[in-house]
Design an enzyme around this catalytic site. Structure first.
Site, short mmCIF file in Angstrom:
data_model
loop_
_atom_site.label_atom_id
_atom_site.label_comp_id
_atom_site.label_asym_id
_atom_site.label_seq_id
_atom_site.Cartn_x
_atom_site.Cartn_y
_atom_site.Cartn_z
CE1 TYR A 1 32.11 48.51 41.41
CE2 TYR A 1 30.27 46.97 41.31
CZ TYR A 1 31.63 47.24 41.19
OH TYR A 1 32.50 46.23 40.84
CB SER B 1 45.95 47.50 46.37
OG SER B 1 46.28 46.87 45.12
NE ARG C 1 53.38 53.96 51.09
CZ ARG C 1 52.15 53.53 50.83
NH1 ARG C 1 51.45 52.94 51.79
NH2 ARG C 1 51.62 53.66 49.63
CG PHE D 1 39.37 42.76 34.42
CD1 PHE D 1 38.94 41.71 33.63
CD2 PHE D 1 39.47 42.58 35.79
CE1 PHE D 1 38.62 40.49 34.20
CE2 PHE D 1 39.16 41.35 36.37
CZ PHE D 1 38.73 40.31 35.57
CD1 TRP D 2 33.39 45.08 37.63
CD2 TRP D 2 31.78 45.55 36.15
NE1 TRP D 2 32.24 45.31 38.34
CE2 TRP D 2 31.23 45.60 37.46
CE3 TRP D 2 30.96 45.81 35.07
CZ2 TRP D 2 29.90 45.89 37.69
CZ3 TRP D 2 29.63 46.11 35.31
CH2 TRP D 2 29.11 46.16 36.60
#
Length: 400
Positions: free
Chosen positions: A93, A210, A234, A329-330
């Site tokens: 990271y 998520s 799934r 985007f962070w």
């Protein structure tokens, strides 16, 4: 009388070690696990080198001296296990906490974890904006939240409601996933067009089940946006589609359905000809390319994750003939530049939670008690690595 040899320098995030003498200042503090001398006994999951969590994480015991001056002693109430936490431990990271010996580890180490909700236990005499009983979350990453107690200063913390309207888990999990969803929907729409001008528009996203994906669905509904949500095939796909629609999703499809030749006509019908102006990507690989193809002219795709660890392939024709825009985007970078806006964003998200407009993602509690072993904590981290997309695991500190 001789002091126990467990009395060690305590960790002040981003600062210098604090050493305490036998002259202990008068403080107001809540009942906690403390020694005869008022030193709080703490435990932390630390690592002294980067690598697989099961190999490098260690449970370290240490003592925290009473709060004085500008210092604040906090008890960690809850701390989630996020993909970025794992990546930091692995060393892949971009942001990495420094290795230090401030909590008395044999080797310079870092405390794992970035998100968490803490309760103020005691405050030094120079602390102005916090008092015992207040709740707070971390203002920045790299604080180290996988522990039972810590020492902080006011600049490390953001106060959150402690009036019964928000649970510790809701507070502990708000700063990464919900905030990412909020910012991407509000900041990237129409290359600066602004969320206030986007009512009735359509957004497509992958990884829709998520934590970020669920928040996108609910925030979009609040703002009057509509969503197409892509998930992996799934066995229980119909149950998942029903669940996401219950949150406010307009359309839920699988990545296989996204790749069908009929998808273009379907999207034309669903959006009533408006098309898709924004795509949010956390997966990568073929399904992301399939999603990108569905954007209208001058549409924007924002990438904030890469769960498949596969590259994004973009046909040149999308740039040439549709002028597609690709952005990244962070959240950590945004947080460091927008402290005032961050507080406003959190206030709004908490308000939506109180009103029932935002429901947090399903979680699995991992109890961290006084007798919880290192192996059981590491096993919880290991299980989290087996698939981000089900229930988020959250350490819940009880009677520590």
């Amino acid at each position: 009388m001789r002091l126990p040899n467990t009395i060690l320098p305590i960790l002040r995030a981003g600062g210098k070690p604090i050493r305490s003498s036998l002259s202990i200042p008068s403080i107001h503090s809540q009942q906690r696990y403390a020694s005869f001398y008022g030193y709080t006994q703490a435990k932390a999951l630390v690592y002294s080198e980067n690598g697989a969590p099961k190999d490098v994480l260690k449970l370290h015991k240490h003592s925290i001296s009473p709060a004085y001056g500008k210092s604040i002693t906090v008890k960690v109430l809850a701390a989630p296990i996020n993909p970025s936490d794992i990546n930091m431990i692995e060393g892949v990271y971009p942001a990495r906490p420094p290795f230090t010996s401030l909590i008395g580890t044999a080797l310079p180490s870092a405390v794992a974890g970035n998100e968490g909700c803490v309760e103020v236990v005691s405050c030094g005499s120079e602390v102005k904006n916090f008092k015992p009983g207040d709740w707070a979350i971390m203002r920045h990453t790299k604080f180290g939240t996988w522990r039972t107690y810590a020492t902080a200063e006011e600049e490390n913390l953001l106060k959150v409601p402690n009036d019964g309207s928000i649970t510790p888990i809701q507070a502990a999990t708000v700063t990464v996933n919900p905030c990412s969803a909020y910012r991407m929907l509000s900041d990237f729409w129409g290359e600066g067009k602004g969320i206030q001008h986007s009512t009735g528009e359509w957004v497509i996203q992958n990884g829709a089940n998520s934590g970020v994906g669920r928040a996108v669905i609910q925030f979009a509904k609040v703002w009057g946006l509509k969503t197409i949500n892509v998930v992996r095939e799934r066995p229980d796909i119909m149950d998942l589609k029903k669940e996401l629609k219950g949150l406010g999703a307009d359309v839920v499809i699988t990545d296989a359905e996204l790749g069908k030749k009929t998808i273009k006509d379907n999207i034309e019908q669903w959006t009533e000809g408006k098309g898709l102006g924004l795509a949010l990507n956390c997966v990568g690989g073929r399904s992301t390319t399939d999603m990108l193809r569905q954007l209208r002219t001058e549409g924007t795709m924002v990438t904030y994750g890469a769960m498949s660890r596969q590259p994004i392939t973009v046909p040149a024709s999308l740039f040439i003939f549709k002028d597609i825009r690709l952005r990244g985007f962070w959240l950590s970078v945004w947080n460091d530049k927008h402290e005032i806006e961050k507080q406003q964003m959190l206030d709004e998200i908490f308000d939506w939670t109180r009103k029932g407009w935002f429901k947090d993602a399903p979680v699995e509690k991992v109890e961290w008690k006084e007798d919880t072993t290192e192996e059981s904590l590491k096993e919880a981290v290991e299980r989290s690595m087996q698939g981000f997309g089900g229930k988020k695991r959250v350490f819940v500190m009880e009677s520590t």
